[in-house]
Design a protein around this motif. Structure first.
Motif, PDB file in Angstrom:
ATOM      1  N   SER A  21       0.826  -1.211   0.000  1.00  0.00           N
ATOM      2  CA  SER A  21       0.000   0.000   0.000  1.00  0.00           C
ATOM      3  C   SER A  21       0.857   1.257   0.000  1.00  0.00           C
ATOM      4  O   SER A  21       0.593   2.199  -0.757  1.00  0.00           O
ATOM      5  N   VAL A  22       1.862   1.283   0.845  1.00  0.00           N
ATOM      6  CA  VAL A  22       2.724   2.456   0.919  1.00  0.00           C
ATOM      7  C   VAL A  22       3.484   2.632  -0.395  1.00  0.00           C
ATOM      8  O   VAL A  22       3.584   3.740  -0.923  1.00  0.00           O
ATOM      9  N   ALA A  23       3.997   1.542  -0.960  1.00  0.00           N
ATOM     10  CA  ALA A  23       4.745   1.633  -2.217  1.00  0.00           C
ATOM     11  C   ALA A  23       3.863   2.089  -3.369  1.00  0.00           C
ATOM     12  O   ALA A  23       4.270   2.917  -4.184  1.00  0.00           O
ATOM     13  N   SER A  24       2.636   1.574  -3.441  1.00  0.00           N
ATOM     14  CA  SER A  24       1.755   1.957  -4.543  1.00  0.00           C
ATOM     15  C   SER A  24       1.228   3.380  -4.391  1.00  0.00           C
ATOM     16  O   SER A  24       0.830   4.011  -5.364  1.00  0.00           O
ATOM     17  N   ALA A  25       1.249   3.917  -3.174  1.00  0.00           N
ATOM     18  CA  ALA A  25       0.793   5.284  -2.934  1.00  0.00           C
ATOM     19  C   ALA A  25       1.918   6.307  -3.102  1.00  0.00           C
ATOM     20  O   ALA A  25       1.723   7.475  -2.820  1.00  0.00           O
ATOM     21  N   GLY A  26       3.056   5.873  -3.563  1.00  0.00           N
ATOM     22  CA  GLY A  26       4.170   6.800  -3.768  1.00  0.00           C
ATOM     23  C   GLY A  26       5.408   6.418  -2.988  1.00  0.00           C
ATOM     24  O   GLY A  26       6.500   6.858  -3.293  1.00  0.00           O
ATOM     25  N   GLY A  27       5.227   5.596  -1.983  1.00  0.00           N
ATOM     26  CA  GLY A  27       6.349   5.071  -1.224  1.00  0.00           C
ATOM     27  C   GLY A  27       7.166   6.124  -0.498  1.00  0.00           C
ATOM     28  O   GLY A  27       6.684   7.204  -0.180  1.00  0.00           O
ATOM     29  N   VAL A  28       8.416   5.794  -0.282  1.00  0.00           N
ATOM     30  CA  VAL A  28       9.331   6.672   0.433  1.00  0.00           C
ATOM     31  C   VAL A  28      10.407   7.219  -0.502  1.00  0.00           C
ATOM     32  O   VAL A  28      11.367   7.819  -0.054  1.00  0.00           O
ATOM     33  N   GLY A  29      10.249   7.007  -1.800  1.00  0.00           N
ATOM     34  CA  GLY A  29      11.191   7.518  -2.789  1.00  0.00           C
ATOM     35  C   GLY A  29      12.227   6.525  -3.251  1.00  0.00           C
ATOM     36  O   GLY A  29      13.048   6.831  -4.107  1.00  0.00           O
ATOM     37  N   LEU A  30      12.203   5.339  -2.710  1.00  0.00           N
ATOM     38  CA  LEU A  30      13.180   4.331  -3.094  1.00  0.00           C
ATOM     39  C   LEU A  30      12.965   3.859  -4.535  1.00  0.00           C
ATOM     40  O   LEU A  30      13.935   3.639  -5.269  1.00  0.00           O
ATOM     41  N   ALA A  31      11.717   3.740  -4.964  1.00  0.00           N
ATOM     42  CA  ALA A  31      11.428   3.260  -6.320  1.00  0.00           C
ATOM     43  C   ALA A  31      12.019   4.190  -7.366  1.00  0.00           C
ATOM     44  O   ALA A  31      12.494   3.717  -8.414  1.00  0.00           O
ATOM     45  N   ASP A  32      12.027   5.484  -7.129  1.00  0.00           N
ATOM     46  CA  ASP A  32      12.601   6.430  -8.087  1.00  0.00           C
ATOM     47  C   ASP A  32      14.096   6.178  -8.269  1.00  0.00           C
ATOM     48  O   ASP A  32      14.606   6.199  -9.392  1.00  0.00           O
ATOM     49  N   HIS A  33      14.791   5.932  -7.174  1.00  0.00           N
ATOM     50  CA  HIS A  33      16.227   5.668  -7.252  1.00  0.00           C
ATOM     51  C   HIS A  33      16.504   4.324  -7.915  1.00  0.00           C
ATOM     52  O   HIS A  33      17.438   4.209  -8.715  1.00  0.00           O
ATOM     53  N   VAL A  34      15.709   3.330  -7.600  1.00  0.00           N
ATOM     54  CA  VAL A  34      15.873   2.013  -8.226  1.00  0.00           C
ATOM     55  C   VAL A  34      15.607   2.122  -9.722  1.00  0.00           C
ATOM     56  O   VAL A  34      16.351   1.571 -10.538  1.00  0.00           O
ATOM     57  N   ARG A  35      14.553   2.841 -10.099  1.00  0.00           N
ATOM     58  CA  ARG A  35      14.212   3.023 -11.508  1.00  0.00           C
ATOM     59  C   ARG A  35      15.358   3.683 -12.271  1.00  0.00           C
ATOM     60  O   ARG A  35      15.757   3.228 -13.338  1.00  0.00           O
ATOM     61  N   SER A  36      15.922   4.761 -11.717  1.00  0.00           N
ATOM     62  CA  SER A  36      17.010   5.450 -12.412  1.00  0.00           C
ATOM     63  C   SER A  36      18.252   4.576 -12.504  1.00  0.00           C
ATOM     64  O   SER A  36      18.962   4.594 -13.513  1.00  0.00           O
ATOM     65  N   GLU A  37      18.508   3.789 -11.478  1.00  0.00           N
ATOM     66  CA  GLU A  37      19.660   2.881 -11.519  1.00  0.00           C
ATOM     67  C   GLU A  37      19.457   1.782 -12.561  1.00  0.00           C
ATOM     68  O   GLU A  37      20.388   1.435 -13.300  1.00  0.00           O
ATOM     69  N   LEU A  38      18.246   1.243 -12.638  1.00  0.00           N
ATOM     70  CA  LEU A  38      17.959   0.222 -13.647  1.00  0.00           C
ATOM     71  C   LEU A  38      18.071   0.789 -15.056  1.00  0.00           C
ATOM     72  O   LEU A  38      18.585   0.131 -15.962  1.00  0.00           O
ATOM     73  N   LEU A  39      17.628   2.033 -15.240  1.00  0.00           N
ATOM     74  CA  LEU A  39      17.756   2.673 -16.557  1.00  0.00           C
ATOM     75  C   LEU A  39      19.214   2.871 -16.936  1.00  0.00           C
ATOM     76  O   LEU A  39      19.598   2.631 -18.088  1.00  0.00           O
ATOM     77  N   SER A  40      20.019   3.293 -15.983  1.00  0.00           N
ATOM     78  CA  SER A  40      21.444   3.487 -16.291  1.00  0.00           C
ATOM     79  C   SER A  40      22.122   2.148 -16.584  1.00  0.00           C
ATOM     80  O   SER A  40      23.013   2.079 -17.438  1.00  0.00           O
ATOM     81  N   LEU A  41      21.715   1.087 -15.916  1.00  0.00           N
ATOM     82  CA  LEU A  41      22.265  -0.234 -16.211  1.00  0.00           C
ATOM     83  C   LEU A  41      21.840  -0.725 -17.597  1.00  0.00           C
ATOM     84  O   LEU A  41      22.622  -1.369 -18.290  1.00  0.00           O
ATOM     85  N   GLN A  42      20.614  -0.404 -18.004  1.00  0.00           N
ATOM     86  CA  GLN A  42      20.159  -0.799 -19.330  1.00  0.00           C
ATOM     87  C   GLN A  42      20.930  -0.063 -20.427  1.00  0.00           C
ATOM     88  O   GLN A  42      21.224  -0.613 -21.471  1.00  0.00           O
ATOM     89  N   LYS A  43      21.223   1.197 -20.174  1.00  0.00           N
ATOM     90  CA  LYS A  43      21.951   1.988 -21.173  1.00  0.00           C
ATOM     91  C   LYS A  43      23.424   1.628 -21.235  1.00  0.00           C
ATOM     92  O   LYS A  43      24.115   1.990 -22.160  1.00  0.00           O
ATOM     93  N   GLY A  44      23.891   0.943 -20.206  1.00  0.00           N
ATOM     94  CA  GLY A  44      25.269   0.514 -20.177  1.00  0.00           C
ATOM     95  C   GLY A  44      26.224   1.580 -19.693  1.00  0.00           C
ATOM     96  O   GLY A  44      27.408   1.539 -19.955  1.00  0.00           O
ATOM     97  N   SER A  45      25.705   2.552 -18.976  1.00  0.00           N
ATOM     98  CA  SER A  45      26.588   3.617 -18.476  1.00  0.00           C
ATOM     99  C   SER A  45      26.886   3.449 -17.016  1.00  0.00           C
ATOM    100  O   SER A  45      26.339   2.731 -16.297  1.00  0.00           O
TER     101      SER A  45
END
Length: 104
Positions: A80-104
């Motif tokens: 519930s907390v994560a789907s309501a916006g969470g504590v901001g961890l998902a944003d950092h995980v998302r950006s890290e996953l994107l950078s890993l996909q780009k290979g940088s």
């Protein structure tokens, strides 16, 4: 008997012409879902740690099924907390996953 031509229904046409026009959008939505799921798991672990010191007090206190139901309650709180916006961890995980996909 002669074969009669029938026009396909709109639903059948939709099934025939269904294709993924935006594979990047689909990948981004899966990436977002993975980031939110990761945050939900993290929050669930935090909630379970908070409940561990309650003993028989607090939500669902006492009884033989207390531990099972508390873990389910912690899981729902985390989701519930994560789907309501969470504590901001998902944003950092998302950006890290994107950078890993780009290979940088």
């Amino acid at each position: 008997m002669a074969a009669t031509a029938t026009s396909p229904t709109p639903a059948a046409l939709g099934a025939l012409t269904t294709y993924d026009a935006h594979p990047q959008a689909k990948a981004a939505s899966r990436l977002d879902a993975a980031a939110v799921d990761f945050e939900a798991v993290f929050l669930t672990q935090m909630m379970q740690s908070m409940f561990s010191g309650l003993g028989d007090d607090g939500p669902l206190g006492g009884g033989p099924g207390t531990d099972a139901y508390r873990s389910m309650l912690a899981d729902q709180y985390g989701r519930s907390v994560a789907s309501a916006g969470g504590v901001g961890l998902a944003d950092h995980v998302r950006s890290e996953l994107l950078s890993l996909q780009k290979g940088s």
